[in-house]
Design an enzyme around this catalytic site. Structure first.
Site, PDB file in Angstrom:
ATOM      1  N   ARG A  81       0.846  -1.185   0.000  1.00  0.00           N
ATOM      2  CA  ARG A  81       0.000   0.000   0.000  1.00  0.00           C
ATOM      3  C   ARG A  81       0.884   1.239   0.000  1.00  0.00           C
ATOM      4  O   ARG A  81       1.662   1.438   0.932  1.00  0.00           O
ATOM      5  CB  ARG A  81      -0.928  -0.001   1.229  1.00  0.00           C
ATOM      6  CG  ARG A  81      -1.749   1.251   1.330  1.00  0.00           C
ATOM      7  CD  ARG A  81      -2.747   1.252   2.489  1.00  0.00           C
ATOM      8  NE  ARG A  81      -3.347   2.562   2.520  1.00  0.00           N
ATOM      9  CZ  ARG A  81      -3.347   3.406   3.565  1.00  0.00           C
ATOM     10  NH1 ARG A  81      -2.867   3.015   4.735  1.00  0.00           N
ATOM     11  NH2 ARG A  81      -3.874   4.594   3.456  1.00  0.00           N
ATOM     12  N   HIS A 125      -3.402  10.858   0.294  1.00  0.00           N
ATOM     13  CA  HIS A 125      -2.957  10.706   1.686  1.00  0.00           C
ATOM     14  C   HIS A 125      -2.473  12.083   2.187  1.00  0.00           C
ATOM     15  O   HIS A 125      -1.292  12.282   2.466  1.00  0.00           O
ATOM     16  CB  HIS A 125      -1.853   9.637   1.759  1.00  0.00           C
ATOM     17  CG  HIS A 125      -1.573   9.088   3.123  1.00  0.00           C
ATOM     18  ND1 HIS A 125      -1.604   7.736   3.428  1.00  0.00           N
ATOM     19  CD2 HIS A 125      -1.213   9.684   4.291  1.00  0.00           C
ATOM     20  CE1 HIS A 125      -1.300   7.534   4.700  1.00  0.00           C
ATOM     21  NE2 HIS A 125      -1.047   8.702   5.249  1.00  0.00           N
ATOM     22  N   GLU A 170      -7.721   8.312   5.934  1.00  0.00           N
ATOM     23  CA  GLU A 170      -8.048   8.990   7.184  1.00  0.00           C
ATOM     24  C   GLU A 170      -8.554  10.418   7.016  1.00  0.00           C
ATOM     25  O   GLU A 170      -7.906  11.370   7.495  1.00  0.00           O
ATOM     26  CB  GLU A 170      -6.825   8.999   8.121  1.00  0.00           C
ATOM     27  CG  GLU A 170      -6.379   7.616   8.534  1.00  0.00           C
ATOM     28  CD  GLU A 170      -5.250   7.640   9.566  1.00  0.00           C
ATOM     29  OE1 GLU A 170      -4.718   8.722   9.879  1.00  0.00           O
ATOM     30  OE2 GLU A 170      -4.896   6.564  10.060  1.00  0.00           O
ATOM     31  N   ASN A 292      -7.554   1.656   9.789  1.00  0.00           N
ATOM     32  CA  ASN A 292      -6.234   1.946  10.343  1.00  0.00           C
ATOM     33  C   ASN A 292      -6.417   1.991  11.854  1.00  0.00           C
ATOM     34  O   ASN A 292      -7.260   2.749  12.349  1.00  0.00           O
ATOM     35  CB  ASN A 292      -5.726   3.319   9.892  1.00  0.00           C
ATOM     36  CG  ASN A 292      -5.490   3.417   8.382  1.00  0.00           C
ATOM     37  OD1 ASN A 292      -5.610   2.433   7.662  1.00  0.00           O
ATOM     38  ND2 ASN A 292      -5.147   4.607   7.930  1.00  0.00           N
ATOM     39  N   TYR A 294      -4.515   2.191  15.724  1.00  0.00           N
ATOM     40  CA  TYR A 294      -3.314   2.376  16.536  1.00  0.00           C
ATOM     41  C   TYR A 294      -3.568   2.122  18.016  1.00  0.00           C
ATOM     42  O   TYR A 294      -2.944   1.255  18.616  1.00  0.00           O
ATOM     43  CB  TYR A 294      -2.709   3.766  16.284  1.00  0.00           C
ATOM     44  CG  TYR A 294      -2.061   3.830  14.911  1.00  0.00           C
ATOM     45  CD1 TYR A 294      -0.759   3.398  14.717  1.00  0.00           C
ATOM     46  CD2 TYR A 294      -2.781   4.247  13.793  1.00  0.00           C
ATOM     47  CE1 TYR A 294      -0.172   3.399  13.458  1.00  0.00           C
ATOM     48  CE2 TYR A 294      -2.206   4.249  12.524  1.00  0.00           C
ATOM     49  CZ  TYR A 294      -0.893   3.821  12.366  1.00  0.00           C
ATOM     50  OH  TYR A 294      -0.327   3.807  11.122  1.00  0.00           O
ATOM     51  N   GLU A 366      -3.649  -0.066   8.207  1.00  0.00           N
ATOM     52  CA  GLU A 366      -2.467   0.411   8.951  1.00  0.00           C
ATOM     53  C   GLU A 366      -2.555  -0.085  10.381  1.00  0.00           C
ATOM     54  O   GLU A 366      -3.650  -0.124  10.966  1.00  0.00           O
ATOM     55  CB  GLU A 366      -2.401   1.952   9.037  1.00  0.00           C
ATOM     56  CG  GLU A 366      -1.992   2.650   7.779  1.00  0.00           C
ATOM     57  CD  GLU A 366      -1.925   4.174   7.955  1.00  0.00           C
ATOM     58  OE1 GLU A 366      -1.719   4.666   9.091  1.00  0.00           O
ATOM     59  OE2 GLU A 366      -2.090   4.863   6.941  1.00  0.00           O
TER      60      GLU A 366
HETATM   61  C1  PNW Z   1      -1.714   7.671  10.451  1.00  0.00           C
HETATM   62  N1  PNW Z   1      -4.186   9.806  16.014  1.00  0.00           N
HETATM   63  O1  PNW Z   1      -1.923   8.914  11.068  1.00  0.00           O
HETATM   64  C2  PNW Z   1      -1.340   8.029   9.030  1.00  0.00           C
HETATM   65  O2  PNW Z   1      -2.169   7.450   8.060  1.00  0.00           O
HETATM   66  C3  PNW Z   1       0.096   7.825   8.702  1.00  0.00           C
HETATM   67  O3  PNW Z   1       0.454   8.643   7.634  1.00  0.00           O
HETATM   68  C4  PNW Z   1       0.938   8.059   9.938  1.00  0.00           C
HETATM   69  O4  PNW Z   1       2.303   8.089   9.674  1.00  0.00           O
HETATM   70  C5  PNW Z   1       0.589   6.971  10.927  1.00  0.00           C
HETATM   71  O5  PNW Z   1      -0.798   6.925  11.190  1.00  0.00           O
HETATM   72  C6  PNW Z   1       1.332   7.092  12.255  1.00  0.00           C
HETATM   73  O6  PNW Z   1       1.002   8.283  12.894  1.00  0.00           O
HETATM   74  C7  PNW Z   1      -2.474   9.068  12.312  1.00  0.00           C
HETATM   75  O7  PNW Z   1      -3.874  10.816  16.674  1.00  0.00           O
HETATM   76  C8  PNW Z   1      -2.257  10.272  12.957  1.00  0.00           C
HETATM   77  O8  PNW Z   1      -5.017   8.974  16.490  1.00  0.00           O
HETATM   78  C9  PNW Z   1      -2.819  10.522  14.177  1.00  0.00           C
HETATM   79  C10 PNW Z   1      -3.614   9.551  14.775  1.00  0.00           C
HETATM   80  C11 PNW Z   1      -3.837   8.339  14.133  1.00  0.00           C
HETATM   81  C12 PNW Z   1      -3.261   8.106  12.901  1.00  0.00           C
END
Ligand code: PNW
Length: 464
Positions: A81, A125, A170, A292, A294, A366
């Site tokens: 991707r 993106h 996102e 995605n 985290y 992601e």
């Molecule tokens: C994503 N949050 O961004 C993006 O898609 C990527 O480009 C980035 O490098 C990656 O996650 C890591 O940060 C995010 O605050 C930015 O929850 C902020 C958040 C989540 C994802």
């Protein structure tokens, strides 16, 4: 369930990938006819990005993509991707096509196919062409037609070889960080006045789905950031704040696509244009939904002790109807994000319950962590905390699939250490270490772990 080597078990057809994005890795920002984007402009404003860094060189992937393809081949990836840089393809965002830009993606896509790796490009993106931003960017409805034209150009040029498409990455982050809070490009601080940027990205997504479909594409999705939202306590004020945050960050971006409506009337009323007609376009059927993920969000009412690590390392301004609170009892990445593998299972359960038959198959587009280990005396990067992260999250994913989630693939963020937006090169998300002085690449211990997981999952001998 794990196999003899301790790897979680997946179906042999499960798709293993990695994710990157154009501005974060390509560099070569003023080369071969590329036009400027909002991220070039944002990085040029003093004090906006850590150490005033930028993606001017980044990983120099534009010139070193062959080396990066070799790394991907070594990993044994099924899919890759990446994102197209809109301003490399259309320097003004609209109109004149830059053939050299298209040629670069031709070389990349052909190289992937030669290596047996399926290209899974994202059309957008976050790097809006500057001339479009000057015209209002995502606050101006016109951009939705420009995006549809751009999608048509890409489909026509690459549709013979690209079999999986991702419209937008996102939209929540561009809306809230880019237009709401000013922590990302274009650096606007409109707070809730930023909501039209969400509507226009959703509408652009819907129009692009229709254009791609008309061009013969049959494997189209979006990559949205989603997280379970926890209430900081049982207190009704905290629960209300958490519900508001959940609607704003999760359902505002998923309900229109999957259900054809906004999660509440306030959001619908905040949107510009013929919203009901737009929703019919936004809900154009997609083939899969990308998540995605985290970390969970722990939310309380304003006035408590805010999480010092919250929101890209920056504190949220006062005056918002919610507050990000720390998550206790879990390890943290070097970026301060909490490592909660069961959060992945939780968000998948929440999606199944909310959307039922309206939810198409899912990809994890992601998931990853910033672990900033460098090279040791032996020249190796022994990032055991990323290995543990990967082991935890892939085990949670295998469990979720066993429990009935229809997840078809997993893309790790990211292949390379890269330009991590507002925090520049200070946070390293790669399976491959990049020395930003020499640009040399060193696969980390986690690279080898992921390689062995993929081989095991496909039933191949370890040493492939
Ligand atoms: C994503 N949050 O961004 C993006 O898609 C990527 O480009 C980035 O490098 C990656 O996650 C890591 O940060 C995010 O605050 C930015 O929850 C902020 C958040 C989540 C994802």
């Amino acid at each position: 369930m794990t196999d003899e080597a301790g790897f979680p078990r997946f179906h042999p057809d499960f798709i293993w990938g990695v994710s990157t994005s154009a501005y974060q890795i390509e560099g070569a920002v003023a080369e071969a006819g590329r036009g400027p984007s909002t991220w070039d402009d944002f990085c040029a404003m003093p004090g906006r990005v850590f150490d005033n860094q930028s993606g001017q060189v980044a990983c120099d992937h534009y010139h070193r993509y062959r080396e990066d393809l070799a790394l991907m081949k070594q990993l044994g990836l099924d899919a890759y991707r990446f994102s197209f840089s809109w301003s490399r393809v259309l320097p003004d965002g609209v109109g004149q096509v830059n053939q050299e830009g298209l040629d670069f993606y031709d070389r990349l896509i052909d190289g992937l196919l030669e290596a047996g790796i399926a290209p899974a490009p994202t059309l957008f993106h976050w790097d809006t062409p500057s001339p479009l931003e000057a015209a209002g960017g995502w606050l101006n409805r016109d951009i939705t037609d420009h995006f549809a034209a751009y999608a048509g150009l890409l489909a026509e040029r690459f549709g013979d070889r690209v079999k999986q498409w991702i419209t937008i990455n996102e939209p929540v982050v561009l809306t809230l960080f880019g237009y709401g809070l000013g922590q990302h490009a274009p650096g606007r601080t409109l707070f809730f006045e930023a909501l039209p940027a969400a509507h226009h990205q959703l509408l652009a997504h819907g129009k692009a789905v229709q254009v791609l479909r008309a061009a013969g594409a049959s494997n189209i999705g979006i990559a949205n950031n989603h997280a379970p939202v926890w209430s900081a306590s049982e207190d009704p004020a905290d629960r209300m704040a958490a519900a508001g945050y959940d609607a704003l960050t999760n359902w505002l971006f998923a309900d229109p696509i999957l259900l054809g409506r906004y999660p509440n009337d306030e959001f619908a009323a905040a949107m510009p244009g013929p919203v009901a007609e737009d929703l019919a376009i936004i809900a154009s059927p997609i083939d899969w939904y990308g998540i995605n993920h985290y970390q969970p969000a722990n939310i309380g009412a304003p006035g408590g002790a805010a999480d010092p690590d919250a929101s890209d390392g920056a504190t949220l301004p006062a005056g918002l109807p919610f507050q990000l609170r720390a998550i206790e009892g879990y390890p943290k990445t070097d970026f301060g994000w909490s490592v909660v593998p069961e959060g992945l299972g939780e968000i998948l359960r929440i999606f199944r319950k909310r959307y039922r038959t309206a939810l198409p198959p899912v990809y994890i587009t992601e998931n990853g962590c910033a672990i900033n280990d460098g090279r040791n005396a032996a020249g190796l990067v022994d990032d055991q905390r990323r290995v543990a992260y990967l082991a935890g999250y892939t085990a949670a994913l295998a469990q979720a699939i066993d429990d009935g989630a229809d997840v078809r693939g997993y893309f790790h963020w990211s292949l390379l250490d890269n330009f991590e937006w507002a925090v520049g090169y200070s946070q390293r998300f790669g399976l491959v270490h990049v020395d930003f002085d020499t640009l040399s690449r060193t696969p980390k211990a986690s690279f080898d772990w992921y390689r062995r997981l993929i081989a095991a999952s496909h039933g191949l001998p370890e040493g492939r």
